[in-house]
Scaffold this active site. Structure first.
Site, PDB file in Angstrom:
ATOM      1  N   GLU A 109       8.960  -1.891  -5.416  1.00 31.06           N
ATOM      2  CA  GLU A 109       8.577  -1.777  -4.440  1.00 31.06           C
ATOM      3  C   GLU A 109       8.714  -0.308  -4.128  1.00 31.06           C
ATOM      4  OE1 GLU A 109      10.817  -3.468  -1.161  1.00 31.06           O
ATOM      5  OE2 GLU A 109       9.716  -2.193   0.267  1.00 31.06           O
ATOM      6  N   ARG A 157      20.350  -8.804 -14.043  1.00 32.79           N
ATOM      7  CA  ARG A 157      19.881  -7.497 -13.387  1.00 32.79           C
ATOM      8  C   ARG A 157      21.284  -6.770 -14.721  1.00 32.79           C
ATOM      9  NH1 ARG A 157      18.361  -7.319  -8.736  1.00 32.79           N
ATOM     10  NH2 ARG A 157      18.733  -4.907  -8.743  1.00 32.79           N
ATOM     11  N   LYS A 206      19.468   0.291  -4.178  1.00 31.93           N
ATOM     12  CA  LYS A 206      18.367   1.349  -3.117  1.00 31.93           C
ATOM     13  C   LYS A 206      18.930   1.695  -1.982  1.00 31.93           C
ATOM     14  CE  LYS A 206      14.040  -0.191  -5.278  1.00 31.93           C
ATOM     15  NZ  LYS A 206      12.287  -0.547  -5.783  1.00 31.93           N
TER      16      LYS A 206
END
Ligand code: ATP
Ligand code: MG
Length: 578
Positions: A41, A280, A290
């Protein structure tokens, strides 16, 4: 699959994702086709966690002769910006990967997604709901109780269709209505309890401008994006495991009533990728959210997204990391199904291994102490031979100037040395690397009693660093010639956080209190002039101090060097070693 690649993969020990690909290839599930994608994104800069995903997706495509697309998953207009699109593509390319074709944008598919949404309404599988998002949340039920049905759940198809079109046309304010899928209010998986597909957001989008005021939710959009692009293996992180039934439901709902040959009311079946989840990356002493990284940038706690302490690709690039080191790291950590935390020292180790092969050695003194050689002629200087890289004979040698006044490190001298200190002390002889043996004769102090210089003698017979009588000093020091060396600024970096697992703070405590105030130390020293004009991004080893990289803040005549990583048995260890 390319046979050579298969053998290589087998030898390397195949992770579970690659096993699935090999399996699918052997059963001919996708006709031997392998198509992956990396779908960030564009709401922030990529970080080392993304690098794991990038290396997995692009790596699989490369190994199996497939393709990997770069797709901006830009379904949320609020936080997305062109700056991020640019940095993402730059970082992927820098890591050494090339995506297939042009960069894709999920927002380019909005028309097609909208069409499929109308189709689900017409199939009785979606409805416009007039509840607020809060009310939807409140009526979602519990693990033991089903959700309460929306009062609009059974509104006529024509009414939903009309309202949905008017939502699109901009007739309603933000949040007034949503489009929801009609699935299963009693499902143990909350994702399936009539999830929201579209919400109203009147906002400018970085790619589509003001064309849209309804935006698709991630779950609705993602499988459709994969479908449009013909992705075979849709690889994502573990938190999406519970989303998979919804991912599949949407595609199945579209395909209901469709046929392979396209005969019939709804047309041809659309492609349905397989979603695969992996764990992850979590890294010790590092935050990979983020949102938190953005906060550090906005609060100016760091020097921007590319601060050398940031775990962003641009940050570690600026610090001195190489793509090879990062790819090596990704290979070593592998891919699995269980969450764990990788020691940040492994990342540093990968960089050291790479730079050890590549970086030229030079001498720099970062905390200078003047050393005057009494018996060396005034005004004389000579050039001594120094080895550029002991691991790379082809790198050759260079000339290093030597003269009467030198700098050595403050830490390399002690007036009253304890037992285990073998470096310079009054009356003691040490070797100056590539040069001579020197003996400390006296210490010069200022009025406050601080040591300002050492007076020494040298043995001319030891030129090059060996004594004819075979005597061997216990220490070899690095040094620079005061009149020949170039002044530099060096930024010494440690970990940004002082806690091994930062971010796990109790309620009400600011996670930023776990930042290490000593994560950056700026010092002024001197460098052999041969390396002082190296271009931005160049990497060298300062002997005994670590690997350094020329920073973009450098100006002609005043270079700035970042310490990328200390040496393995660093005499001057990184500011803080986890
Ligand atoms: P956000 O909270 O904004 O969704 P994100 O880190 O998931 O943040 P995306 O842009 O959605 O960011 O991530 C792109 C891809 O990278 C996704 O497939 C995601 O699963 C993967 N990814 C993100 N963080 C990690 C990580 N720490 N380790 C491995 N893969 C990651
Ligand atoms: Mg995400």
């Amino acid at each position: 699959m390319n046979e050579h690649a298969a053998v290589e993969t087998a030898e390397r020990g195949t992770d579970f994702v690659r096993k699935i690909v090999i399996d699918d290839n052997s059963t001919g599930k996708w006709g031997g086709r392998v198509a992956t994608r990396f779908p960030p994104e564009p709401n922030g800069y990529l970080h080392i966690g993304h690098a794991k995903s990038i290396c997995l997706n692009f790596g699989i495509a490369q190994e199996f002769g497939g393709t990997c697309k770069l797709r901006m998953d830009d379904t949320n207009p609020a936080k997305e910006e062109q700056e991020y699109v640019d940095s993402i593509s730059e970082d992927v390319r820098w890591l050494g990967w090339q995506w297939e074709g042009k960069i894709r944008f999920a927002s380019d598919y909005f028309d097609q997604m909208y069409g499929w949404a109308e189709e689900l309404i017409r199939k009785g599988k979606a409805f416009v709901c007039d509840m607020t998002a809060d009310d939807v949340g409140r009526t979602r039920g519990t693990t033991t109780e089903p959700a309460k049905a929306s009062p609009y759940r059974d509104r006529p198809v024509e009414e939903s269709l009309d309202l949905f079109r008017r939502m699109k046309a901009g007739e309603f304010p933000d949040g007034a209505r949503t489009l929801r899928a009609k699935i299963d209010l009693a499902s143990p998986n909350f994702m399936l309890r009539d999830p929201i597909m579209y919400r109203i957001v009147h906002a400018e989008h970085h790619n589509t401008g003001s064309k849209w005021c309804i935006y698709p939710m991630y779950d609705w959009a993602h499988g459709l994006e994969d479908s449009i692009e013909g992705i075979t293996h849709s690889i994502c992180t573990l938190e999406f495991e519970v989303h998979r039934p919804l991912y599949d439901w949407y595609l199945d709902a579209i395909n209901e009533g469709r046929t392979d040959d396209g005969s019939g009311l709804w047309g041809k079946k659309i492609h349905h990728a397989r979603q695969i989840e992996f764990a992850r990356l979590n890294l010790s002493y590092t935050v990979l959210s983020k949102r938190k990284l953005l906060e550090l940038v906005q609060a100016k706690i760091v020097r921007g997204w590319d601060d050398p302490r940031m775990p962003t690709i641009s940050g570690i690039r600026r610090r001195g990391y190489t793509p090879e080191a990062i790819r090596d790291f990704a290979k070593r950590i592998g891919v699995n199904k269980f969450d764990s935390t990788v020691d940040v020292q492994l990342l540093e180790h990968c960089l050291r291994e790479d730079l050890n092969k590549k970086a030229s050695r030079v001498m720099a003194v970062l905390r200078p102490l003047k050393l005057v050689i009494e018996n060396y002629p005034d005004g004389k200087s000579e050039e001594l031979d120094a080895v550029n890289n002991p691991n790379d004979p082809a790198a050759g040698t260079r000339k290093v100037p030597f003269s009467k006044t030198l700098y050595i490190e403050v830490e390399d001298f002690m007036e009253e040395p304890p037992k285990k200190f073998f470096r310079l002390a009054p009356g003691r002889e040490v070797r100056l690397r590539y040069a001579y043996f020197v003996t400390c004769k006296s210490v010069v102090k200022d009025a406050a009693g601080r040591i300002v210089a050492l007076r020494c003698t040298y043995d001319p017979a030891t030129r090059g660093g060996d004594a004819p009588d075979g005597r061997k000093p216990k220490a070899t020091l690095h040094w620079v010639s005061a009149e020949h060396a170039a002044p530099i600024e060096a930024r010494l970096y440690g970990q940004l956080f002082s806690k091994p697992e930062p971010g796990n703070v109790p309620e009400g405590v600011d996670w930023k209190t776990e930042l290490d105030p000593k994560s950056e130390e700026v010092v002024r020293g001197f460098l052999e002039s041969s390396a002082a004009s190296a271009p931005v991004g160049a990497k060298v080893q300062f002997e005994r101090l670590g690997y350094f990289c020329v920073d973009k803040d450098s100006k002609p005549g005043s270079p700035v060097f970042n310490r990328a990583v200390g040496l393995k048995d660093a005499y001057a260890a990184p500011a803080k070693k986890p």
